[in-house]
Design a protein around this motif. Sequence first.
Motif, PDB file in Angstrom:
ATOM      1  N   LEU A  73       0.833  -1.202   0.000  1.00 26.74           N
ATOM      2  CA  LEU A  73       0.000   0.000   0.000  1.00 26.74           C
ATOM      3  C   LEU A  73       0.870   1.256   0.000  1.00 26.74           C
ATOM      4  CD1 LEU A  73      -2.782   1.434   0.288  1.00 26.74           C
ATOM      5  CD2 LEU A  73      -2.423   1.261   2.765  1.00 26.74           C
ATOM      6  N   SER A  74       1.892   1.274   0.838  1.00 33.68           N
ATOM      7  CA  SER A  74       2.788   2.436   0.902  1.00 33.68           C
ATOM      8  C   SER A  74       3.472   2.669  -0.435  1.00 33.68           C
ATOM      9  CB  SER A  74       3.832   2.255   2.003  1.00 33.68           C
ATOM     10  OG  SER A  74       3.218   2.289   3.270  1.00 33.68           O
ATOM     11  N   ARG A  75       3.908   1.593  -1.079  1.00 34.47           N
ATOM     12  CA  ARG A  75       4.562   1.719  -2.386  1.00 34.47           C
ATOM     13  C   ARG A  75       3.588   2.291  -3.417  1.00 34.47           C
ATOM     14  NH1 ARG A  75       4.179  -1.625  -6.144  1.00 34.47           N
ATOM     15  NH2 ARG A  75       3.885  -3.469  -4.839  1.00 34.47           N
ATOM     16  N   GLU A  76       2.358   1.781  -3.413  1.00 36.92           N
ATOM     17  CA  GLU A  76       1.358   2.262  -4.367  1.00 36.92           C
ATOM     18  C   GLU A  76       1.007   3.732  -4.116  1.00 36.92           C
ATOM     19  OE1 GLU A  76      -1.798  -0.582  -3.882  1.00 36.92           O
ATOM     20  OE2 GLU A  76      -0.717  -2.134  -5.000  1.00 36.92           O
ATOM     21  N   VAL A  77       0.872   4.117  -2.847  1.00 35.21           N
ATOM     22  CA  VAL A  77       0.594   5.523  -2.519  1.00 35.21           C
ATOM     23  C   VAL A  77       1.767   6.395  -2.946  1.00 35.21           C
ATOM     24  CG1 VAL A  77       0.256   7.164  -0.617  1.00 35.21           C
ATOM     25  CG2 VAL A  77      -1.081   5.045  -0.690  1.00 35.21           C
ATOM     26  N   ALA A  78       2.995   5.936  -2.688  1.00 36.14           N
ATOM     27  CA  ALA A  78       4.182   6.698  -3.086  1.00 36.14           C
ATOM     28  C   ALA A  78       4.210   6.916  -4.592  1.00 36.14           C
ATOM     29  CB  ALA A  78       5.449   5.980  -2.621  1.00 36.14           C
ATOM     30  N   GLU A  79       3.922   5.871  -5.357  1.00 37.74           N
ATOM     31  CA  GLU A  79       3.910   5.985  -6.815  1.00 37.74           C
ATOM     32  C   GLU A  79       2.841   6.979  -7.268  1.00 37.74           C
ATOM     33  OE1 GLU A  79       3.345   1.924  -8.030  1.00 37.74           O
ATOM     34  OE2 GLU A  79       5.436   1.386  -7.595  1.00 37.74           O
ATOM     35  N   TYR A  80       1.672   6.931  -6.643  1.00 37.21           N
ATOM     36  CA  TYR A  80       0.589   7.837  -7.012  1.00 37.21           C
ATOM     37  C   TYR A  80       0.948   9.282  -6.665  1.00 37.21           C
ATOM     38  CZ  TYR A  80      -4.045   9.836  -7.527  1.00 37.21           C
ATOM     39  OH  TYR A  80      -5.098  10.620  -7.915  1.00 37.21           O
ATOM     40  N   LEU A  81       1.503   9.495  -5.465  1.00 37.46           N
ATOM     41  CA  LEU A  81       1.890  10.851  -5.066  1.00 37.46           C
ATOM     42  C   LEU A  81       2.912  11.428  -6.035  1.00 37.46           C
ATOM     43  CD1 LEU A  81       2.240  10.403  -1.194  1.00 37.46           C
ATOM     44  CD2 LEU A  81       0.428  11.654  -2.391  1.00 37.46           C
ATOM     45  N   GLU A  82       3.874  10.618  -6.446  1.00 36.41           N
ATOM     46  CA  GLU A  82       4.900  11.089  -7.382  1.00 36.41           C
ATOM     47  C   GLU A  82       4.274  11.425  -8.732  1.00 36.41           C
ATOM     48  OE1 GLU A  82       8.812   9.210  -9.470  1.00 36.41           O
ATOM     49  OE2 GLU A  82       8.739   9.127  -7.273  1.00 36.41           O
ATOM     50  N   GLN A  83       3.395  10.561  -9.188  1.00 38.69           N
ATOM     51  CA  GLN A  83       2.739  10.778 -10.482  1.00 38.69           C
ATOM     52  C   GLN A  83       1.897  12.051 -10.459  1.00 38.69           C
ATOM     53  OE1 GLN A  83       0.204   7.510 -11.600  1.00 38.69           O
ATOM     54  NE2 GLN A  83      -0.820   8.692 -13.181  1.00 38.69           N
ATOM     55  N   GLU A  84       1.150  12.266  -9.397  1.00 39.65           N
ATOM     56  CA  GLU A  84       0.235  13.398  -9.330  1.00 39.65           C
ATOM     57  C   GLU A  84       0.940  14.726  -9.042  1.00 39.65           C
ATOM     58  OE1 GLU A  84      -3.197  13.516  -9.984  1.00 39.65           O
ATOM     59  OE2 GLU A  84      -2.641  11.567 -10.827  1.00 39.65           O
ATOM     60  N   SER A  85       2.027  14.674  -8.268  1.00 40.17           N
ATOM     61  CA  SER A  85       2.697  15.912  -7.854  1.00 40.17           C
ATOM     62  C   SER A  85       3.891  16.281  -8.728  1.00 40.17           C
ATOM     63  CB  SER A  85       3.176  15.793  -6.401  1.00 40.17           C
ATOM     64  OG  SER A  85       4.250  14.860  -6.312  1.00 40.17           O
ATOM     65  N   GLY A  86       4.493  15.287  -9.361  1.00 38.14           N
ATOM     66  CA  GLY A  86       5.715  15.533 -10.115  1.00 38.14           C
ATOM     67  C   GLY A  86       6.937  15.634  -9.207  1.00 38.14           C
ATOM     68  N   ILE A  87       6.774  15.341  -7.929  1.00 38.62           N
ATOM     69  CA  ILE A  87       7.868  15.381  -6.951  1.00 38.62           C
ATOM     70  C   ILE A  87       8.323  13.951  -6.683  1.00 38.62           C
ATOM     71  CG2 ILE A  87       8.519  15.996  -4.581  1.00 38.62           C
ATOM     72  CD1 ILE A  87       6.280  18.180  -4.748  1.00 38.62           C
ATOM     73  N   LYS A  88       9.631  13.735  -6.707  1.00 39.82           N
ATOM     74  CA  LYS A  88      10.166  12.389  -6.474  1.00 39.82           C
ATOM     75  C   LYS A  88       9.796  11.917  -5.068  1.00 39.82           C
ATOM     76  CE  LYS A  88      14.327   9.610  -6.895  1.00 39.82           C
ATOM     77  NZ  LYS A  88      13.658   8.524  -7.583  1.00 39.82           N
ATOM     78  N   VAL A  89       9.313  10.666  -4.984  1.00 40.28           N
ATOM     79  CA  VAL A  89       8.971  10.033  -3.712  1.00 40.28           C
ATOM     80  C   VAL A  89       9.794   8.762  -3.600  1.00 40.28           C
ATOM     81  CG1 VAL A  89       7.147   9.054  -2.274  1.00 40.28           C
ATOM     82  CG2 VAL A  89       6.618  10.960  -3.810  1.00 40.28           C
ATOM     83  N   VAL A  90      10.569   8.648  -2.535  1.00 42.33           N
ATOM     84  CA  VAL A  90      11.386   7.459  -2.302  1.00 42.33           C
ATOM     85  C   VAL A  90      10.857   6.723  -1.077  1.00 42.33           C
ATOM     86  CG1 VAL A  90      13.449   8.450  -3.367  1.00 42.33           C
ATOM     87  CG2 VAL A  90      13.090   8.716  -0.905  1.00 42.33           C
ATOM     88  N   LEU A  91      11.128   5.427  -1.038  1.00 41.90           N
ATOM     89  CA  LEU A  91      10.700   4.597   0.089  1.00 41.90           C
ATOM     90  C   LEU A  91      11.862   4.392   1.042  1.00 41.90           C
ATOM     91  CD1 LEU A  91       8.713   1.951  -1.971  1.00 41.90           C
ATOM     92  CD2 LEU A  91       7.758   3.791  -0.571  1.00 41.90           C
ATOM     93  N   GLN A  92      11.556   4.436   2.339  1.00 45.77           N
ATOM     94  CA  GLN A  92      12.565   4.230   3.377  1.00 45.77           C
ATOM     95  C   GLN A  92      12.038   3.206   4.370  1.00 45.77           C
ATOM     96  OE1 GLN A  92      15.766   5.384   3.955  1.00 45.77           O
ATOM     97  NE2 GLN A  92      15.695   3.986   5.692  1.00 45.77           N
ATOM     98  N   ASP A  93      12.812   2.157   4.605  1.00 48.97           N
ATOM     99  CA  ASP A  93      12.435   1.141   5.588  1.00 48.97           C
ATOM    100  C   ASP A  93      12.073   1.836   6.903  1.00 48.97           C
ATOM    101  OD1 ASP A  93      12.181  -1.041   7.268  1.00 48.97           O
ATOM    102  OD2 ASP A  93      14.167  -1.850   6.841  1.00 48.97           O
ATOM    103  N   GLU A  94      10.898   1.530   7.425  1.00 47.54           N
ATOM    104  CA  GLU A  94      10.443   2.203   8.643  1.00 47.54           C
ATOM    105  C   GLU A  94      10.279   1.253   9.822  1.00 47.54           C
ATOM    106  OE1 GLU A  94       5.743   2.176   8.978  1.00 47.54           O
ATOM    107  OE2 GLU A  94       6.443   3.768   7.692  1.00 47.54           O
ATOM    108  N   ARG A  95      10.825   0.050   9.695  1.00 47.42           N
ATOM    109  CA  ARG A  95      10.690  -0.887  10.809  1.00 47.42           C
ATOM    110  C   ARG A  95      11.238  -0.272  12.091  1.00 47.42           C
ATOM    111  NH1 ARG A  95      13.019  -6.067   7.705  1.00 47.42           N
ATOM    112  NH2 ARG A  95      14.180  -4.385   6.737  1.00 47.42           N
TER     113      ARG A  95
END
Length: 140
Positions: A73-95
């Motif tokens: 879900l986080s990956r999909e939201v990140a991809e959508y945010l990047e697509q909609e905003s044009g701002i790069k979104v990276v994933l960071q392990d949050e354990r």
Amino acid sequence: MKYISLDLGSVTCGIARSSGFLAQPVKTIRFRPDDYNDAVDKILEFMAEEKPDLVVMGYPLLENDDEGPRAQLSREVAEYLEQESGIKVVLQDERYTTKDSEEFLIHANVSRKKRKKVIDQQAAVRILDYYLNAHPETLK
């Protein structure tokens, strides 16, 4: 560079920001349980106001490094945010970020009531700090 980080949960999203050295808590966005359309709208609105250069999204991998439903879900939201905003979104392990944040707030003598209000922001701070520490080249 200007960074923001997101700690996305099922009813809240903690947000932190940084200019490259220290992350600071900003706010907690609240939304209806599992209503990620509402969450995304609110996050995009915040991103438009803040105009970050990079967004760091918490990525809750499983203990064995697999991607479970929350990480997907986080990956999909990140991809959508990047697509909609044009701002790069990276994933960071949050354990462990929420657990570490809870311990930090307890040691700082923050009341249980106040901890509940700021725990997601503090987790977002940890996510951003972990990212910045892992990518010192971004601080140039």
